[in-house]
Design a protein around this motif. Structure first.
Motif, mmCIF file in Angstrom:
data_model
loop_
_atom_site.group_PDB
_atom_site.id
_atom_site.type_symbol
_atom_site.label_atom_id
_atom_site.label_comp_id
_atom_site.label_asym_id
_atom_site.label_seq_id
_atom_site.Cartn_x
_atom_site.Cartn_y
_atom_site.Cartn_z
ATOM 1 N N LEU A 296 0.856 -1.184 0.000
ATOM 2 C CA LEU A 296 0.000 0.000 0.000
ATOM 3 C C LEU A 296 0.892 1.233 0.000
ATOM 4 C CD1 LEU A 296 -2.864 1.188 0.148
ATOM 5 C CD2 LEU A 296 -2.626 1.186 2.651
ATOM 6 N N LEU A 297 0.865 1.990 -1.087
ATOM 7 C CA LEU A 297 1.706 3.170 -1.214
ATOM 8 C C LEU A 297 0.835 4.417 -1.205
ATOM 9 C CD1 LEU A 297 3.143 0.747 -3.070
ATOM 10 C CD2 LEU A 297 4.896 2.520 -3.189
ATOM 11 N N THR A 298 1.249 5.402 -0.413
ATOM 12 C CA THR A 298 0.470 6.617 -0.200
ATOM 13 C C THR A 298 1.177 7.813 -0.820
ATOM 14 O OG1 THR A 298 -0.417 5.733 1.870
ATOM 15 C CG2 THR A 298 -0.571 8.114 1.538
ATOM 16 N N PHE A 299 0.396 8.647 -1.508
ATOM 17 C CA PHE A 299 0.915 9.855 -2.148
ATOM 18 C C PHE A 299 0.205 11.062 -1.541
ATOM 19 C CE2 PHE A 299 1.586 6.420 -5.067
ATOM 20 C CZ PHE A 299 2.833 6.673 -5.639
ATOM 21 N N ASP A 300 0.934 11.830 -0.747
ATOM 22 C CA ASP A 300 0.372 13.029 -0.132
ATOM 23 C C ASP A 300 0.388 14.192 -1.125
ATOM 24 O OD1 ASP A 300 -0.044 11.887 2.453
ATOM 25 O OD2 ASP A 300 2.114 12.040 2.814
ATOM 26 N N SER A 301 -0.521 15.126 -0.907
ATOM 27 C CA SER A 301 -0.543 16.407 -1.633
ATOM 28 C C SER A 301 -0.646 16.238 -3.142
ATOM 29 C CB SER A 301 0.709 17.229 -1.292
ATOM 30 O OG SER A 301 0.824 17.419 0.101
ATOM 31 N N VAL A 302 -1.380 15.231 -3.593
ATOM 32 C CA VAL A 302 -1.640 15.083 -5.024
ATOM 33 C C VAL A 302 -2.915 15.839 -5.353
ATOM 34 C CG1 VAL A 302 -2.167 13.469 -6.885
ATOM 35 C CG2 VAL A 302 -0.470 12.864 -5.145
ATOM 36 N N PRO A 303 -2.873 16.814 -6.264
ATOM 37 C CA PRO A 303 -4.075 17.591 -6.581
ATOM 38 C C PRO A 303 -5.163 16.718 -7.192
ATOM 39 C CG PRO A 303 -2.090 18.632 -7.470
ATOM 40 C CD PRO A 303 -1.701 17.259 -7.026
ATOM 41 N N ARG A 304 -6.389 17.200 -7.078
ATOM 42 C CA ARG A 304 -7.498 16.525 -7.748
ATOM 43 C C ARG A 304 -7.173 16.436 -9.229
ATOM 44 N NH1 ARG A 304 -13.233 16.402 -7.119
ATOM 45 N NH2 ARG A 304 -13.091 17.747 -5.285
ATOM 46 N N GLY A 305 -7.310 15.258 -9.799
ATOM 47 C CA GLY A 305 -6.988 15.126 -11.213
ATOM 48 C C GLY A 305 -7.036 13.694 -11.697
ATOM 49 N N PHE A 306 -6.677 13.545 -12.943
ATOM 50 C CA PHE A 306 -6.732 12.284 -13.662
ATOM 51 C C PHE A 306 -5.301 11.908 -14.015
ATOM 52 C CE2 PHE A 306 -7.292 9.992 -17.732
ATOM 53 C CZ PHE A 306 -8.183 9.020 -17.330
ATOM 54 N N TYR A 307 -4.821 10.757 -13.544
ATOM 55 C CA TYR A 307 -3.415 10.406 -13.696
ATOM 56 C C TYR A 307 -3.267 8.971 -14.190
ATOM 57 C CZ TYR A 307 -3.157 14.434 -10.589
ATOM 58 O OH TYR A 307 -3.318 15.674 -10.035
ATOM 59 N N TYR A 308 -2.044 8.667 -14.579
ATOM 60 C CA TYR A 308 -1.672 7.309 -14.944
ATOM 61 C C TYR A 308 -0.730 6.782 -13.869
ATOM 62 C CZ TYR A 308 -3.572 8.651 -19.450
ATOM 63 O OH TYR A 308 -4.407 9.088 -20.440
ATOM 64 N N ALA A 309 -0.997 5.572 -13.416
ATOM 65 C CA ALA A 309 -0.174 4.956 -12.378
ATOM 66 C C ALA A 309 0.401 3.651 -12.914
ATOM 67 C CB ALA A 309 -0.994 4.692 -11.119
ATOM 68 N N ARG A 310 1.640 3.369 -12.546
ATOM 69 C CA ARG A 310 2.226 2.073 -12.873
ATOM 70 C C ARG A 310 2.982 1.570 -11.652
ATOM 71 N NH1 ARG A 310 7.087 3.505 -17.246
ATOM 72 N NH2 ARG A 310 8.483 4.590 -15.800
ATOM 73 N N GLY A 311 2.876 0.276 -11.428
ATOM 74 C CA GLY A 311 3.505 -0.331 -10.268
ATOM 75 C C GLY A 311 4.369 -1.508 -10.666
ATOM 76 N N SER A 312 5.382 -1.790 -9.857
ATOM 77 C CA SER A 312 6.291 -2.895 -10.138
ATOM 78 C C SER A 312 6.763 -3.497 -8.827
ATOM 79 C CB SER A 312 7.493 -2.412 -10.960
ATOM 80 O OG SER A 312 8.159 -1.357 -10.281
ATOM 81 N N ALA A 313 7.338 -4.688 -8.930
ATOM 82 C CA ALA A 313 7.891 -5.382 -7.770
ATOM 83 C C ALA A 313 9.387 -5.575 -7.967
ATOM 84 C CB ALA A 313 7.203 -6.736 -7.581
ATOM 85 N N LEU A 314 10.151 -5.448 -6.885
ATOM 86 C CA LEU A 314 11.601 -5.628 -6.926
ATOM 87 C C LEU A 314 11.967 -6.919 -6.202
ATOM 88 C CD1 LEU A 314 10.999 -2.414 -6.964
ATOM 89 C CD2 LEU A 314 13.454 -2.219 -6.575
ATOM 90 N N ASP A 315 12.891 -7.688 -6.789
ATOM 91 C CA ASP A 315 13.257 -8.976 -6.206
ATOM 92 C C ASP A 315 14.386 -8.821 -5.188
ATOM 93 O OD1 ASP A 315 15.610 -8.664 -7.638
ATOM 94 O OD2 ASP A 315 15.093 -10.128 -9.188
#
Length: 421
Positions: A296-315
């Motif tokens: 679970l990753l949290t992003f503070d102070s992100v304005p209202r809007g429409f974004y693209y998110a991408r996630g990955s895992a590290l070994d």
């Protein structure tokens, strides 16, 4: 030659032209001097210097060489200075600097040209996107340092001194047009490839997402095809691993008052997780980047809007795996439908950078809507003289102008009963 000095020299030459009728109409061609070594031929020198042996007549004409196959060791050849392969800054978010060969630091900004010998340095929470001469796209995240170099007329090089870069190198028509990425640990040769490179104190990590990467460490060569990664250390055998699969992403898109949170699905073998936010689907305009040992990753102070998110895992080796992607609408669009004798009035929250599409249909499948209209910089519309008073409606949003395929439906209803999907 230093870029600022070069500009000053050009100005002096221009002044001399206007003051003296004897000045030449064209600036003289700048040259470098090369001492012929035993066994050299004009073809070999041209290949090393210009990247294409077929251009040997240029060196022959410049130096008046009678027999290009018989060069005398010790002779001096004048090599015409190559045109510079410059890079362009396409995006800059945060604090970054251009450092010239003389050490001068200049704040980086979009549309700035980067010349060979220049170094780019990014600060914390900073993201820079570059377009290189042959269409290569390079993204530098926070706390990175890279120098642009030029090996010959076609061949650009990047020297990654610190941090990380992600590169997309399109397949070139000319086999000479390749990109090398130098690091203190080894040289990475790429063409037709999408990859990530991270340089840290314990070595370099490479993830090949598309194409193939060749890592050279002295006499050792390691091929890293798509779907694999490598950890390379000085004086150690490279460790190759299969990239971890992409996690699924879920976002809390209906919260008005809380920070944006991205939940990743569990990936077997993962030691940590990473999520990046961008304003474009190709992630050339990244503006936030978080890494955590939790999913679970949290992003503070992100304005209202429409974004693209991408996630990955590290070994366990710290090699980053494949990306999972999704569209994220941070804080929902508030909608309302009012009916009156004047018609139907639809209202919604106007979020900068979004385009809206309102559709009306006689059936809930929206296979053949009788109204479909797009809006930007608008908070609503009043519709009159509709063909029917019985209809379904839905509101979609998109971050790409005019592109609504698979874009999210943020509100829908029937005759004013709007609800969040």
């Amino acid at each position: 030659m230093n870029r600022w000095y070069r500009y000053g020299l050009a100005g002096l030459c221009c002044t001399a032209f206007f003051l003296s009728a004897a000045a030449p109409a064209h600036d003289p061609v700048e040259t470098e001097r090369y001492r012929v070594q035993p066994g050299d031929t004009l073809w070999e020198i041209t290949e090393r210097y210009r990247g294409d042996a077929s251009e040997w007549p240029i060196l022959r004409e410049t130096n008046g060489v009678k027999d290009p196959r018989r060069l005398q060791p010790g002779d001096i050849l004048d090599l015409p200075r190559l045109p510079e392969l410059t890079a362009e800054v396409r995006h800059c978010e945060g604090s970054a600097w251009l450092i010239g060969e003389d050490g001068r630091r200049v704040p980086l900004h979009e549309d700035m040209l980067i010349a060979p010998g220049d170094t780019l340095e990014t600060g914390s929470r900073t993201f820079v996107s570059l377009r290189l001469p042959h269409g290569e796209d390079v993204v530098l995240p926070s706390n990175s340092r890279v120098t642009l170099k030029q090996q010959n007329r076609r061949h650009a090089r990047l020297y990654l001194k610190q941090g990380e870069l992600e590169a997309h190198v399109p397949t070139q028509r000319d086999y000479h047009e390749v990109l090398d990425i130098d690091t203190p640990t080894g040289v990475i040769g790429v063409r037709g490839t999408r990859l990530r490179v991270t340089h840290a104190e314990d070595g370099i990590r490479v993830s090949t997402l598309e194409g193939k990467v060749v890592l050279k460490q002295g006499e050792r060569t390691t091929s890293v095809p798509a779907g694999q990664g490598v950890l390379a250390r000085t004086n150690a055998f490279p460790q190759v691993a299969i990239l971890l699969p992409p996690p699924e992403l879920k976002a809390d898109e209906h919260s008005f008052d809380h920070p944006l949170q991205i939940q990743l699905s569990e990936v077997a073998g993962a030691e940590s997780y990473r999520v990046q936010l961008a304003r474009d689907p190709d992630f050339q305009t990244i503006f936030r980047d978080e890494q955590s040992n939790t999913r679970l990753l949290t992003f503070d102070s992100v304005p209202r809007g429409f974004y693209y998110a991408r996630g990955s895992a590290l070994d366990a080796l710290g090699i980053e795996g494949r990306y999972g992607r999704r569209l994220v609408l941070h804080r929902p669009v508030e909608t309302a439908l009012d009916t009156s004798d004047d018609g139907y009035t639809f209202r919604w929250t106007d979020i900068p950078g979004l385009e809206y599409r309102l559709q009306l249909s006689e059936d809930s499948s929206f296979s053949d809507p009788f109204l479909s209209r797009s809006f930007s910089d608008s908070q609503g519309v009043t519709l009159r003289n509709l063909p029917t008073d019985e209809f379904f409606w839905r509101l979609q949003v998109s971050g790409d102008a005019g592109k609504f395929v698979d874009s999210p439906v943020v509100a829908s209803g029937r005759q004013g009963a709007a609800h969040q999907p």
